[in-house]
Design a protein around this motif. Structure first.
Motif, mmCIF file in Angstrom:
data_model
loop_
_atom_site.group_PDB
_atom_site.id
_atom_site.type_symbol
_atom_site.label_atom_id
_atom_site.label_comp_id
_atom_site.label_asym_id
_atom_site.label_seq_id
_atom_site.Cartn_x
_atom_site.Cartn_y
_atom_site.Cartn_z
ATOM 1 N N GLY A 173 1.250 8.259 5.002
ATOM 2 C CA GLY A 173 2.018 8.162 6.317
ATOM 3 C C GLY A 173 1.297 7.416 7.549
ATOM 4 O O GLY A 173 1.988 7.010 8.018
ATOM 5 N N PHE A 174 -0.197 7.265 7.432
ATOM 6 C CA PHE A 174 -0.721 6.331 8.477
ATOM 7 C C PHE A 174 -0.319 4.841 8.153
ATOM 8 O O PHE A 174 0.154 4.173 9.296
ATOM 9 C CB PHE A 174 -2.109 6.244 8.185
ATOM 10 N N PHE A 175 -0.134 4.380 6.784
ATOM 11 C CA PHE A 175 0.293 3.185 6.780
ATOM 12 C C PHE A 175 1.747 2.828 6.883
ATOM 13 O O PHE A 175 2.192 1.754 7.431
ATOM 14 C CB PHE A 175 0.012 2.712 5.174
ATOM 15 N N ASP A 176 2.519 3.961 6.730
ATOM 16 C CA ASP A 176 3.984 3.835 6.932
ATOM 17 C C ASP A 176 4.165 3.799 8.385
ATOM 18 O O ASP A 176 4.969 2.879 8.950
ATOM 19 C CB ASP A 176 4.453 4.937 6.473
ATOM 20 N N LEU A 217 0.780 -1.153 -0.032
ATOM 21 C CA LEU A 217 0.023 -0.087 0.012
ATOM 22 C C LEU A 217 0.941 1.351 0.158
ATOM 23 O O LEU A 217 0.534 2.365 -0.586
ATOM 24 C CB LEU A 217 -0.979 0.010 1.355
ATOM 25 N N VAL A 218 1.983 1.229 0.876
ATOM 26 C CA VAL A 218 2.704 2.660 0.782
ATOM 27 C C VAL A 218 3.422 2.569 -0.509
ATOM 28 O O VAL A 218 3.348 3.908 -0.907
ATOM 29 C CB VAL A 218 3.805 2.098 1.969
ATOM 30 N N SER A 219 3.977 1.509 -1.137
ATOM 31 C CA SER A 219 4.428 1.642 -2.290
ATOM 32 C C SER A 219 3.759 2.214 -3.509
ATOM 33 O O SER A 219 3.954 3.093 -4.455
ATOM 34 C CB SER A 219 5.157 0.360 -2.894
ATOM 35 N N TYR A 237 3.050 5.921 -2.872
ATOM 36 C CA TYR A 237 4.305 6.835 -3.087
ATOM 37 C C TYR A 237 4.115 7.312 -4.481
ATOM 38 O O TYR A 237 4.886 8.022 -4.994
ATOM 39 C CB TYR A 237 5.660 5.950 -3.005
ATOM 40 N N LEU A 238 3.086 6.680 -5.372
ATOM 41 C CA LEU A 238 3.092 7.392 -6.830
ATOM 42 C C LEU A 238 2.312 8.572 -6.948
ATOM 43 O O LEU A 238 2.302 9.175 -7.713
ATOM 44 C CB LEU A 238 2.395 6.319 -7.581
#
Length: 596
Positions: A78-81, A35-37, A40-41
């Motif tokens: 940010g939340f997932f990270d 999800l974070v990756s 990042y897009l």
């Protein structure tokens, strides 16, 4: 590694994970990384829309809408990270909880089984290294690495040449990563070995501080410690230099490559093959595509250290597997037997005991006598299960000692070694063997049996007096009496006392003899490694050891008569012809020692 269901590690709280949930947590980290990756897009796509949609149309509503969408996506990112980071910390703590008990038990067992290979506290340091790496940014970078090809593929979607430049840059960074692996593996391993050696030498110096100071050895030991510390620092610096140098090269290369892609995008815009949005978006996307590789290079030293730590720790744990007993044997009540006992010290080849056989029934006291080096202390270690026989067996109520779990056997064994070791805790804790269920009555009964109750009451805090490491708050004689009370705690069936009166004064020795008499009346078994003749007043049998072999065994009076040079009847278990048993006594069998 993560599937251990040992009860000692099954407890969890709100900040940790139980062993059974660790694999699930790793899957969760993988999903969060995906999800974070993807999120990042957001930056690249936002810039693409700004240049290709907002600026040409000059639409403020479109700008506001895109801005709101981007803000929401950044918030989720940010939340997932954050969740991934917190989950990695929980995994690190969960691994620690899953392995720490086994690691501790391996550390305790190692000097009893393989003293020459004793790794000291290195397994604990390895566990700390693994936990530290798992809670760092390194694992997140490793989880992001599989997404690099997806980012490079998206660059190809923008334009062939942009994708080509991105792919070439990724290949170069992968080569730099492999270079880091090859160059830092050996210095990292040597650094860990040197650090362990230096730490063990410092610990040994601390334990023997009095000897070092009194004999002026401190400077020479300090020189040896500094040499080992220098080896550690050189290895650490070498690994850090490799990681730092390659990391700096990777960072500079990525920045240069990002500018190169921007220039390539500008050329494509001039040629009419790309838009301004693609030019900016591809530059941002390339930076994101190569960031995991750069971050992995920066954390590669920690990754190698954790991998080597896991290899060492795994090998240690496999050497000392836990043996769980499905059936708990009943409390012993009949006696102890040694059958053809041959004993070799761990890590050695020369036998310390050979073909030793005897029996001691409940309510009997056996004294083992012999000169120094005859094998008395080795026999004591074998009788309580510290050392495993090379041949023969020790049986308690007919069951070999290896059929008893160590903890359950410990409830029925009282052991007083030559070298007294007390722990940093209160007097009561040391006497009760740190049992949380120990009653005050049981503790006081043990101290009264050892003649220590009045002495303990005279201490500043009585039974709550803290002894400090090694029982430094007490004299040698007091430590021996506390250790005797610890051995007597709970009225264990088997009492093995190795020179129990070596540091005792007259009052302490009288208390020891009285304790043996009371225990004999209760049906306990006492085996005493004797160095003073006074202990013989309470024994039933005497076993004479010399050079690891039985030279005589029998009733006390018979053996003592033989030792005095008188003619004696045949000895049970003797290894000498009867005519040699009447030779002049070996006066070294009883060497008086000055009490404390």
């Amino acid at each position: 590694m993560f599937g251990d269901n040992d009860s000692s590690v099954s407890k969890t709280d709100g900040r940790t994970l139980g062993p059974g949930m660790l694999w699930v947590a790793l899957v969760g980290v993988g999903l969060l990384s995906a999800l974070v990756s993807i999120l990042y897009l957001t930056g690249s796509l936002f810039m693409l829309e700004i240049y290709d949609r907002v600026l040409p149309s000059r639409s403020i509503p479109t700008l506001l809408g895109l801005g709101a969408i981007a803000a929401g996506l950044y918030t989720f990112q940010g939340f997932f990270d954050l969740m991934r980071s917190r989950l990695l910390v929980r995994i690190a703590v969960g691994v620690d909880r899953a392995l720490r008990r086994k690691t501790y038990e391996a550390i305790v067992q190692a000097p009893l089984r393989e003293p020459l290979k004793n790794e000291g506290l290195q397994p604990l340091r390895d566990l700390d290294q693994i936990r530290s790496f798992l809670s760092s940014s390194g694992p997140a970078a490793l989880f992001d690495l599989p997404w690099v090809p997806a980012y490079v593929g998206l660059c190809f979607a923008f334009h062939f040449w942009i994708g080509t430049v991105a792919a070439a840059g990724a290949i170069v960074l992968v080569i730099l990563t492999l270079t880091t692996e090859l160059l830092s593996r050996r210095p990292t391993r040597l650094s860990a070995v040197a650090a362990s050696s230096a730490m063990e030498m410092a610990a040994a110096a601390q334990r023997n501080a009095e000897v070092l100071r009194a004999m002026g050895i401190t400077p020479r030991i300090a020189d040896l410690w500094e040499q080992r510390r220098d080896d550690y620092v050189r290895g650490y610096a070498g690994a850090a230099d490799v990681a730092g140098g390659v990391g700096a090269a990777a960072k500079v290369f990525r920045l240069g490559l990002q500018s190169g892609v921007l220039a390539m995008g500008a050329w494509l815009v001039i040629q009419g093959e790309a838009t301004g949005g693609i030019m900016i978006a591809s530059s941002i996307l390339l930076a994101r595509a190569l960031a995991p590789v750069e971050l992995a290079v920066a954390n590669w030293k920690g990754f190698i250290g954790a991998r080597q730590s896991w290899a060492r720790l795994r090998a240690t744990l496999l050497r000392w597997p836990n043996k769980m007993r499905s059936v708990v044997l009943p409390a012993p009540s009949r006696g102890i037997d040694a059958e053809g006992l041959t004993l070799v010290a761990p890590g050695q080849n020369r036998p310390l005991l050979q073909d030793v056989s005897f029996s001691v029934a409940a309510g009997q006291v056996l004294a083992v006598v012999g000169p120094s080096g005859s094998g008395k202390s080795s026999l004591a270690r074998a009788l309580v299960g510290i050392w495993q026989p090379a041949r023969g067996r020790v049986r308690l109520d007919g069951a070999p000692l290896d059929q008893w779990s160590p903890e359950w056997l410990g409830h029925h064994v009282g052991y007083l070694p030559q070298d007294i070791e007390l722990f940093d805790g209160t007097v009561a804790q040391n006497i009760s063997r740190f049992s949380a269920e120990a009653s005050s009555e049981a503790v006081i009964a043990a101290t009264q049996a050892a003649g220590m109750h009045e002495l303990i009451c005279s201490l500043p805090d009585g039974y709550d007096t803290r002894l400090g490491n090694h029982g430094a708050a007490l004299s040698a004689g007091q430590r021996q009496r506390v250790a005797l009370a610890r051995a007597l705690f709970g009225d264990p069936f088997l009492m093995v006392l190795d020179e129990p009166n070596s540091n005792l004064d007259a009052d302490g020795e009288a208390a020891l003899l009285a304790a043996i008499r009371r225990g004999r009346a209760k049906g306990q078994v006492f085996i005493v490694m004797a160095h003073r003749q006074s202990i013989l007043s309470v024994v039933d049998q005497v076993l004479v050891l010399s050079e690891g072999r039985i030279r005589g065994i029998g009733a006390k009076d018979e053996v003592l008569q033989a030792l005095k040079g008188r003619t004696a009847p045949a000895f049970r278990g003797t290894s000498e012809p009867p005519e040699q048993l009447g030779r002049p006594p070996d006066r070294s069998l009883f060497i008086p020692r000055t009490g404390t």
